[in-house]
Every structure is written in structure tokens, then in C-alpha cells.
Motif scaffolding. Structure first.
Motif, mmCIF file in Angstrom:
data_model
loop_
_atom_site.group_PDB
_atom_site.id
_atom_site.type_symbol
_atom_site.label_atom_id
_atom_site.label_comp_id
_atom_site.label_asym_id
_atom_site.label_seq_id
_atom_site.Cartn_x
_atom_site.Cartn_y
_atom_site.Cartn_z
ATOM 1 N N ARG A 162 -17.026 22.791 62.045
ATOM 2 C CA ARG A 162 -15.940 22.035 62.362
ATOM 3 C C ARG A 162 -16.240 20.877 63.278
ATOM 4 N NH1 ARG A 162 -10.439 23.074 61.806
ATOM 5 N NH2 ARG A 162 -9.303 21.517 62.364
ATOM 6 N N THR A 163 -17.044 21.111 64.390
ATOM 7 C CA THR A 163 -17.304 20.198 65.312
ATOM 8 C C THR A 163 -18.119 19.084 64.656
ATOM 9 O OG1 THR A 163 -17.585 21.727 67.188
ATOM 10 C CG2 THR A 163 -18.569 19.594 67.460
ATOM 11 N N ALA A 191 -17.497 26.949 64.270
ATOM 12 C CA ALA A 191 -17.588 26.030 65.247
ATOM 13 C C ALA A 191 -18.388 24.859 65.010
ATOM 14 C CB ALA A 191 -18.079 26.856 66.572
ATOM 15 N N GLY A 224 -13.549 22.766 67.213
ATOM 16 C CA GLY A 224 -14.193 23.606 66.394
ATOM 17 C C GLY A 224 -14.455 24.920 66.960
ATOM 18 N N GLU A 263 -15.342 17.083 62.761
ATOM 19 C CA GLU A 263 -14.644 16.299 63.718
ATOM 20 C C GLU A 263 -15.226 14.959 63.974
ATOM 21 O OE1 GLU A 263 -11.272 16.732 64.429
ATOM 22 O OE2 GLU A 263 -11.013 18.391 63.115
ATOM 23 N N VAL A 264 -16.475 15.170 64.691
ATOM 24 C CA VAL A 264 -17.343 14.168 65.192
ATOM 25 C C VAL A 264 -17.589 13.007 64.100
ATOM 26 C CG1 VAL A 264 -19.398 13.420 66.234
ATOM 27 C CG2 VAL A 264 -18.181 15.620 66.940
ATOM 28 N N ALA A 300 -12.304 16.518 69.192
ATOM 29 C CA ALA A 300 -13.536 16.544 68.208
ATOM 30 C C ALA A 300 -14.542 17.634 68.828
ATOM 31 C CB ALA A 300 -13.940 15.267 68.192
ATOM 32 N N LEU A 301 -14.742 17.767 70.056
ATOM 33 C CA LEU A 301 -15.867 18.783 70.577
ATOM 34 C C LEU A 301 -15.288 20.054 70.816
ATOM 35 C CD1 LEU A 301 -17.677 16.104 73.246
ATOM 36 C CD2 LEU A 301 -18.367 16.840 70.822
ATOM 37 N N CYS A 302 -13.942 20.225 71.183
ATOM 38 C CA CYS A 302 -13.434 21.461 71.487
ATOM 39 C C CYS A 302 -12.686 22.106 70.343
ATOM 40 C CB CYS A 302 -12.587 21.376 72.538
ATOM 41 S SG CYS A 302 -13.256 20.828 74.157
#
Length: 231
Positions: A181-182, A178, A211, A185-186, A207-209
Motif C-alpha cells: 500500500r505504501t 503495509a 499503508g 501511495e507514493v 502516503a507514508l502512513c
């Protein structure tokens, strides 16, 4: 009376957000066992992932982070979205070298299937009508993206170009899926936005969810193999 020997400490189960994704080369993937089950899971995961990508594109509220980066790269270099996608894929694969990631069947099929599945979905998926439908596409696409991403990764046939960054960093840093991945993404969404890519409220949510969702799904769908074959 002699003191009793201290009892062995109870075994501590591995954290559920750190599934046992084995590091194998392409030949070892095929020899690892449970091949039929894993191939079926791989194909379903990749087709579903491509479909989920298109659902997010059509929601109209913001797409996934990598699409923002691709859009920004295309605008900055004056090339098509497709050429930008290919360029980013090459650069991402080069980043596998220091991470010591090993390509496999899943890497090749990711490139071959995901785009086709997204295009096929676009032909049959109706445009959302109204805000409620757009939000439904966004939430449904987000959950589906995370689930099918975890499903194909859990088949243990290797990751796609972009997911290889995540699996490599998880292995090297030992951080939870988590968190890694977050962070990716960010970062990707931010770089894409700085390059001029279109960023929406849905992009921030994804992006926040995505992960934490992938981190929750992955240990539940990973195919457990009897032994770790040598790389």
C-alpha cells in the motif's frame, strides 16, 4: 531402545499483516456465509471511507494520493475532476486483468456510495479554523481513512477499483499489506505531482502512513469465513 520419532514442528501462525482475504467471484461472495454481518460492515466501511476522504480534502494540508493523481490528470488533459476520476477508474479496472482480480458487490457499491458519502459529509462538516483544527482533521481523517478502508475490505465482498490493485499485488507478491500500500501511495502521489497535481505536506504523511495503518487494522476487522469457496 529405539529413538523416539521427531516431534512435529509447531504450527506457525500466519503473519497478522497478511489477513485471509479470500479470492471469490460475486456469487461466491453471497454464498460464503455470515452475510448479514458482512453486508453491515461493508456499508459502514464505505460510508466511513467517503466521509474520511472529505475530511482530508477539507483539512487544507494536502489530500490523499489518488486525489493528487486525479487533479494532475485533469490539468494535463484539460478535463474536469469528475471526468478524470472516471478515466482513472477505467484504467485501474483494466489493470485488474493481469492481476486476475475478481469484481464483487463491494466493487459496485464502492463506486456508488463513496462519492455520495463524501458529498454528504461536505454539507455538514465545518471548515477547520486555525492550524490546530487543520492538523486534527488531517490526523483524524488519516486514521479514519485507513480504518474504514480495512473495514470494507475485511467484509470480503471484493475491493473497490483502486484497492483491487493493492489486494492483487499482495496476493501475487506475498508482500505485507503495509509495504504494498505504501508503494502504491507514493507512486500515485509522485505521478500526480509530475502531472501538475497539488501536493501538500499532508499528502506525504498520508502516503507514508496509510499503508501501515491499513495493514494493522485489516487482520483485526476481517470477517473470517469457514472455508474458501472456489473462484
Amino acid at each position: 531402545m529405539a529413538p523416539s520419532a521427531p516431534s512435529a514442528p509447531p504450527s506457525v501462525p500466519a503473519p497478522r499483516d497478511r489477513p485471509e482475504l479470500l479470492r471469490m467471484d460475486a456469487l461466491a461472495h453471497l454464498r460464503a456465509g455470515r452475510t448479514t454481518r458482512r453486508l453491515f460492515q461493508l456499508l459502514v466501511g464505505l460510508v466511513g471511507y467517503g466521509a474520511a476522504v472529505m475530511v482530508l480534502v477539507q483539512c487544507g494540508l494536502g489530500t490523499a494520493s489518488w486525489s493528487v493523481l486525479t487533479d494532475g490528470t485533469a490539468k494535463s488533459l484539460g478535463v474536469s475532476f469528475g471526468w478524470a476520476t472516471n478515466l482513472i477508474s477505467v484504467l485501474v479496472l483494466l489493470a485488474w486483468i493481469p492481476l486476475r482480480e475478481l469484481p464483487g458487490l463491494g466493487t459496485l457499491l464502492n463506486v456508488a456510495i463513496v462519492g455520495f458519502a463524501a458529498d454528504a459529509t461536505a454539507l455538514v462538516l465545518p471548515d477547520p479554523r486555525g492550524t490546530l483544527a487543520e492538523v486534527g482533521y488531517l490526523v483524524g481523517g488519516l486514521v479514519a481513512l485507513a480504518f474504514f478502508d480495512a473495514l470494507y475490505l475485511g467484509a470480503q465482498f471484493g475491493s473497490g477499483p483502486r484497492d483491487g490493485i493493492m489486494t492483487g499485488l499482495v496476493r501475487l507478491t506475498r508482500l505485507p499489506v503495509a509495504a504494498v500500500r505504501t508503494g502504491i501511495e507514493v507512486t500515485v502521489a509522485g505521478v500526480g505531482w509530475l502531472l501538475g497535481g497539488a501536493l501538500g505536506a499532508g499528502t506525504v504523511l498520508i502516503a507514508l502512513c496509510v499503508g501501515p495503518l491499513v495493514g494493522w487494522f485489516l487482520p483485526r476487522v476481517t470477517v473470517r469465513l469457514p472455508a474458501s469457496p472456489p473462484p
